[in-house]
Write a protein that holds these residues in place. Structure first.
Motif, PDB file in Angstrom:
ATOM      1  N   GLN A 145       2.315   1.734  -3.470  1.00  0.00           N
ATOM      2  CA  GLN A 145       1.275   2.227  -4.392  1.00  0.00           C
ATOM      3  C   GLN A 145       1.016   3.713  -4.164  1.00  0.00           C
ATOM      4  O   GLN A 145       0.849   4.474  -5.122  1.00  0.00           O
ATOM      5  CB  GLN A 145      -0.017   1.429  -4.224  1.00  0.00           C
ATOM      6  N   ARG A 146       0.973   4.110  -2.892  1.00  0.00           N
ATOM      7  CA  ARG A 146       0.766   5.528  -2.582  1.00  0.00           C
ATOM      8  C   ARG A 146       1.935   6.374  -3.078  1.00  0.00           C
ATOM      9  O   ARG A 146       1.743   7.439  -3.664  1.00  0.00           O
ATOM     10  CB  ARG A 146       0.571   5.715  -1.076  1.00  0.00           C
ATOM     11  N   GLU A 147       3.154   5.901  -2.864  1.00  0.00           N
ATOM     12  CA  GLU A 147       4.333   6.627  -3.329  1.00  0.00           C
ATOM     13  C   GLU A 147       4.343   6.728  -4.854  1.00  0.00           C
ATOM     14  O   GLU A 147       4.697   7.766  -5.422  1.00  0.00           O
ATOM     15  CB  GLU A 147       5.609   5.947  -2.835  1.00  0.00           C
ATOM     16  N   GLU A 186       0.831  -1.210   0.000  1.00  0.00           N
ATOM     17  CA  GLU A 186       0.000   0.000   0.000  1.00  0.00           C
ATOM     18  C   GLU A 186       0.866   1.259   0.000  1.00  0.00           C
ATOM     19  O   GLU A 186       0.562   2.235  -0.696  1.00  0.00           O
ATOM     20  CB  GLU A 186      -0.933   0.011   1.214  1.00  0.00           C
ATOM     21  N   ARG A 187       1.929   1.231   0.774  1.00  0.00           N
ATOM     22  CA  ARG A 187       2.836   2.379   0.818  1.00  0.00           C
ATOM     23  C   ARG A 187       3.487   2.599  -0.530  1.00  0.00           C
ATOM     24  O   ARG A 187       3.562   3.732  -1.025  1.00  0.00           O
ATOM     25  CB  ARG A 187       3.915   2.175   1.890  1.00  0.00           C
ATOM     26  N   ASP A 243       1.826   9.308  -5.863  1.00  0.00           N
ATOM     27  CA  ASP A 243       2.368  10.633  -5.554  1.00  0.00           C
ATOM     28  C   ASP A 243       3.385  11.071  -6.613  1.00  0.00           C
ATOM     29  O   ASP A 243       3.383  12.221  -7.045  1.00  0.00           O
ATOM     30  CB  ASP A 243       3.034  10.656  -4.174  1.00  0.00           C
TER      31      ASP A 243
END
Length: 192
Positions: free
Chosen positions: A8-10, A5-6, A13
């Motif tokens: 994917q978020r990065e 999840e981290r 971004d």
């Protein structure tokens, strides 16, 4: 939050950063100034990282176009919602469209002038582009006339606005007469 999840978020971004930076650079210096090398330098990532998000400038233009289409649809709906009668709604639509084109010329070009690899007026047209057209059509359907196909009417009205926007920006039409042009379009095309 999981590692996946981290990541994917990065990634999301970074993609937003690439699009925002391309848009900013294009608005400041034009689309010719937007290169993958220059973008990579500005976002402080390597070119391979940039290419892991977009295959090249064409896809970046497409991403800016989709973002811009969403903004245009929102602006048109906001402007037309507050108008009190059909003429005021059509005039608000036209004014908002031209203001968007003048205020965001690089984004406008990404949507309507440049090849961003996006299909237009087809079944596989991306939703933001369909929605921008729908935002115009929602207002224009009410003034198209009984025997006029709403989609065709919207295309003709949009083409007139596009002509005014691009010819004014290129200095081929004097900007001081823009309101008179808008009045003519509304008076001649819209059945009020």
């Amino acid at each position: 939050m999981s590692v996946q999840e981290r990541k994917q978020r990065e990634r999301a971004d970074r993609e937003r950063l690439i699009v925002a930076t391309a848009r900013e650079l294009a608005e400041q210096q034009g689309w010719d100034a937007v290169t993958t090398r220059r973008l990579a330098e500005r976002i402080e990532y390597s070119q391979p990282v940039l290419y892991s998000h977009f295959r090249g400038k064409r896809e970046i233009i497409g991403a800016v176009a989709l973002q811009g289409a969403t903004e245009l649809a929102t602006a048109v709906r906001t402007a037309t919602t507050t108008a009190t009668n059909p003429r005021a709604r059509v005039t608000a639509l036209a004014r908002t469209y031209l203001d968007f084109a003048a205020t965001h010329p690089a984004v406008y070009d990404a949507i309507f002038q440049l090849d961003g690899g996006l299909p237009y007026a087809q079944d596989n047209t991306p939703e933001p582009l369909k929605d921008a057209f729908a935002a115009l059509q929602e207002t224009l359907t009410t003034v198209a006339g009984h025997n006029t196909h709403p989609g065709l009417f919207t295309e003709v009205f949009w083409a007139a606005l596009h002509g005014i926007a691009t010819l004014t920006r290129e200095g081929r039409l004097p900007p001081e007469d823009t309101q008179q042009r808008l009045d003519l379009i509304v008076d001649r095309l819209a059945v009020l």
